[in-house]
Design a protein around this motif. Structure first.
Motif, PDB file in Angstrom:
ATOM      1  N   UNK A  58      35.564  58.175  28.117  1.00  0.00           N
ATOM      2  CA  UNK A  58      34.955  56.850  28.290  1.00  0.00           C
ATOM      3  C   UNK A  58      35.715  55.797  27.497  1.00  0.00           C
ATOM      4  N   UNK A  59      36.101  56.123  26.273  1.00  0.00           N
ATOM      5  CA  UNK A  59      36.874  55.169  25.464  1.00  0.00           C
ATOM      6  C   UNK A  59      38.184  54.798  26.154  1.00  0.00           C
ATOM      7  N   UNK A  60      38.860  55.777  26.730  1.00  0.00           N
ATOM      8  CA  UNK A  60      40.113  55.507  27.440  1.00  0.00           C
ATOM      9  C   UNK A  60      39.884  54.605  28.656  1.00  0.00           C
ATOM     10  N   UNK A  61      38.817  54.870  29.383  1.00  0.00           N
ATOM     11  CA  UNK A  61      38.496  54.073  30.572  1.00  0.00           C
ATOM     12  C   UNK A  61      38.121  52.646  30.177  1.00  0.00           C
ATOM     13  N   UNK A  62      37.326  52.514  29.132  1.00  0.00           N
ATOM     14  CA  UNK A  62      36.930  51.178  28.655  1.00  0.00           C
ATOM     15  C   UNK A  62      38.160  50.401  28.185  1.00  0.00           C
ATOM     16  N   UNK A  63      39.075  51.085  27.517  1.00  0.00           N
ATOM     17  CA  UNK A  63      40.302  50.420  27.067  1.00  0.00           C
ATOM     18  C   UNK A  63      41.096  49.892  28.267  1.00  0.00           C
ATOM     19  N   UNK A  64      41.155  50.681  29.325  1.00  0.00           N
ATOM     20  CA  UNK A  64      41.923  50.295  30.508  1.00  0.00           C
ATOM     21  C   UNK A  64      41.228  49.213  31.332  1.00  0.00           C
ATOM     22  N   UNK A  75      30.506  56.104  37.703  1.00  0.00           N
ATOM     23  CA  UNK A  75      31.242  56.543  38.885  1.00  0.00           C
ATOM     24  C   UNK A  75      32.589  57.142  38.537  1.00  0.00           C
ATOM     25  N   UNK A  76      33.304  56.505  37.642  1.00  0.00           N
ATOM     26  CA  UNK A  76      34.626  57.002  37.246  1.00  0.00           C
ATOM     27  C   UNK A  76      34.511  58.350  36.543  1.00  0.00           C
ATOM     28  N   UNK A  77      33.501  58.498  35.679  1.00  0.00           N
ATOM     29  CA  UNK A  77      33.300  59.757  34.950  1.00  0.00           C
ATOM     30  C   UNK A  77      32.593  60.818  35.798  1.00  0.00           C
ATOM     31  N   UNK A  78      32.114  60.421  36.982  1.00  0.00           N
ATOM     32  CA  UNK A  78      31.378  61.313  37.882  1.00  0.00           C
ATOM     33  C   UNK A  78      30.135  61.887  37.199  1.00  0.00           C
ATOM     34  N   UNK A 109      25.601  44.714  31.913  1.00  0.00           N
ATOM     35  CA  UNK A 109      26.343  44.678  30.656  1.00  0.00           C
ATOM     36  C   UNK A 109      27.785  45.078  30.911  1.00  0.00           C
ATOM     37  N   UNK A 110      28.704  44.321  30.346  1.00  0.00           N
ATOM     38  CA  UNK A 110      30.097  44.728  30.316  1.00  0.00           C
ATOM     39  C   UNK A 110      30.339  45.551  29.064  1.00  0.00           C
ATOM     40  N   UNK A 111      31.220  46.517  29.154  1.00  0.00           N
ATOM     41  CA  UNK A 111      31.482  47.405  28.024  1.00  0.00           C
ATOM     42  C   UNK A 111      32.866  47.096  27.466  1.00  0.00           C
ATOM     43  N   UNK A 112      32.947  47.004  26.151  1.00  0.00           N
ATOM     44  CA  UNK A 112      34.197  46.703  25.466  1.00  0.00           C
ATOM     45  C   UNK A 112      34.360  47.631  24.269  1.00  0.00           C
ATOM     46  N   UNK A 113      35.612  47.886  23.896  1.00  0.00           N
ATOM     47  CA  UNK A 113      35.870  48.597  22.649  1.00  0.00           C
ATOM     48  C   UNK A 113      35.680  47.631  21.494  1.00  0.00           C
ATOM     49  N   UNK A 121      40.958  54.849  18.700  1.00  0.00           N
ATOM     50  CA  UNK A 121      41.492  55.360  19.965  1.00  0.00           C
ATOM     51  C   UNK A 121      42.998  55.599  19.890  1.00  0.00           C
ATOM     52  N   UNK A 122      43.710  54.782  19.160  1.00  0.00           N
ATOM     53  CA  UNK A 122      45.153  55.016  18.982  1.00  0.00           C
ATOM     54  C   UNK A 122      45.391  56.392  18.373  1.00  0.00           C
ATOM     55  N   UNK A 123      44.623  56.730  17.360  1.00  0.00           N
ATOM     56  CA  UNK A 123      44.742  58.033  16.705  1.00  0.00           C
ATOM     57  C   UNK A 123      44.289  59.159  17.642  1.00  0.00           C
ATOM     58  N   UNK A 124      43.193  58.933  18.355  1.00  0.00           N
ATOM     59  CA  UNK A 124      42.665  59.960  19.254  1.00  0.00           C
ATOM     60  C   UNK A 124      43.618  60.271  20.407  1.00  0.00           C
TER      61      UNK A 124
END
Length: 163
Positions: A58-64, A75-78, A109-113, A121-124
């Motif tokens: 989810x963090x990766x998707x939110x970043x993108x 939907x993206x995570x199914x 609601x919009x989701x943001x990091x 997330x850079x470390x992960x």
């Protein structure tokens, strides 16, 4: 006096998969076994951060896609929308993501990091890449790329057929 374990026998030894069965010929079974190995490796790497693979995804998707709606993330995570709420509650509790009410539709609601989420997330990403390489160490770089291409071909074909 401590009870000793009996020596391994066929009856009490760990079960192993027989090589010449239908299971060994089924791609779904092989994919699941490989997925379990790769996922378990990632789970172990994410544990110190109190995160699970779905939360990392989810963090990766939110970043993108900053500002992504909860229903789109589901939907993206199914996964079902109520599961996204639980997932986002955890990410907010950890201070990694925030939900911001959208002006046009006050119910959305919009989701943001968060800044902390961006930093972590850079470390992960590095941890996940290393975990992935470790879990697939039996493959050469070429085999790994070939496997990725074949897996993409399988699931993207389904996406194209339904989309």
């Amino acid at each position: 006096m401590a009870k000793k374990n009996p020596p391994p026998t066929e009856a009490n030894s760990p079960a192993t998969e027989p090589n010449d069965t239908l299971l060994s010929q089924l791609i779904g079974y092989a994919l699941r076994r490989a997925q379990l190995k790769v996922a378990q490796n990632l789970v172990e790497q994410l544990n110190p951060f109190d995160l699970r693979p779905a939360q990392f995804s989810a963090l990766l998707i939110i970043e993108a896609s900053p500002g992504l709606m909860q229903t789109d993330l589901a939907g993206i995570l199914a996964i079902e929308p109520p599961q996204v709420v639980t997932l986002l509650n955890k990410l907010e509790k950890l201070g990694l993501a925030v939900r911001v009410r959208c002006k046009p539709d006050k119910r959305s609601y919009g989701i943001f990091l968060s800044k902390a989420g961006e930093t972590l997330l850079k470390q992960l990403k590095e941890i996940a890449a290393a975990s992935d390489r470790d879990a697939t160490a039996a493959l050469s770089d070429g085999e790994r790329q070939q496997l990725l291409q074949l897996l993409h071909k399988i699931y993207r074909r389904d996406d194209q057929a339904t989309g």
